[in-house]
Design a protein around this motif. Sequence first.
Motif, PDB file in Angstrom:
ATOM      1  N   ILE A 192     -75.694   0.164  -4.670  1.00 29.05           N
ATOM      2  CA  ILE A 192     -74.355  -0.043  -5.105  1.00 29.05           C
ATOM      3  C   ILE A 192     -74.078   0.855  -6.223  1.00 29.05           C
ATOM      4  N   ARG A 236     -71.276   2.682  -9.114  1.00 30.25           N
ATOM      5  CA  ARG A 236     -69.785   2.758  -9.352  1.00 30.25           C
ATOM      6  C   ARG A 236     -69.417   3.878 -10.206  1.00 30.25           C
ATOM      7  N   ALA A 255     -73.833  -0.085 -10.228  1.00 38.32           N
ATOM      8  CA  ALA A 255     -72.750  -0.942 -10.381  1.00 38.32           C
ATOM      9  C   ALA A 255     -73.383  -2.407 -10.849  1.00 38.32           C
ATOM     10  N   GLY A 287     -64.913  -7.035  -6.800  1.00 35.24           N
ATOM     11  CA  GLY A 287     -65.691  -5.685  -6.261  1.00 35.24           C
ATOM     12  C   GLY A 287     -66.978  -5.923  -5.832  1.00 35.24           C
ATOM     13  N   ALA A 304     -68.819  -5.629  -2.244  1.00 37.54           N
ATOM     14  CA  ALA A 304     -69.661  -4.591  -2.224  1.00 37.54           C
ATOM     15  C   ALA A 304     -71.056  -4.956  -1.506  1.00 37.54           C
ATOM     16  N   LEU A 314     -68.523   2.513  -5.723  1.00 35.68           N
ATOM     17  CA  LEU A 314     -67.340   1.820  -5.712  1.00 35.68           C
ATOM     18  C   LEU A 314     -66.560   2.700  -7.158  1.00 35.68           C
ATOM     19  N   PRO A 331     -63.945   2.030  -9.369  1.00 36.39           N
ATOM     20  CA  PRO A 331     -62.688   1.089 -10.048  1.00 36.39           C
ATOM     21  C   PRO A 331     -61.640   1.924 -10.766  1.00 36.39           C
TER      22      PRO A 331
END
Length: 227
Positions: A32, A34, A44, A63, A67, A80, A82
């Motif tokens: 994961i 970001r 992330a 979030g 995920a 992700l 944001p």
Amino acid sequence: MAGRGGVIRHPYEHHQHWDHVVPPECHPHPDIFRLSANLHWVEAHEPLHADIDAKKVCGVGPGMSFANAVREGGVGVMGLVPCAVGGTAIKEWARGEELYETMVKRAKESVKEGGEIKCLLWYQGESDTSTEHDADAYQGNMEKLIENVREDLALPSLPIVQVAIASGDEKYLEKVREAQLRINIPNVVCVDAKGLQLKQDNLHLTTESQVKLGQMLAEVYLKHFAS
């Protein structure tokens, strides 16, 4: 969406801080990532929006639990992106406004080296509950946002999961909620946050509620949109 779970204000102090409590559902995972504020992919972790909603204290949002739940649902590596800024009204997310243009820019940047935009999560609306004018305009503004973002990203059927808000000014809270629940556009699904526990400020979700909301968003995403 930016996340205020665990953000506390001491009774004798004017500033807020995050309590740094990260529930297991929100722990980082090597799959994961970001997109940081300066457009780099990093692992992330909470708070997801610390460098995005930088003028406020960010804590746990939905979030990371989203995920992790999606990852456990069989989806592989994910990024992700944001973009949330707390306390903003939907008119501030109109095409041409800075928040909207930044969101589109970040979304485009996220797929420059490959990958695919799979879904937009939208959790906003509390700032539109104070006046009848804003509440009345909400549905049209949200429908226009959906049309614009799909057009600007060249994704005419981009899946969107929006949240029907749980709090706001009591005067027009129900009017905004009704508008959110009434939107009937293909590939747009609504998750209802009503009933999730609020913090003492009666506005923001508790950490536990943020986790639960992320899982609700993941459930809807996996059910309707995961291929």
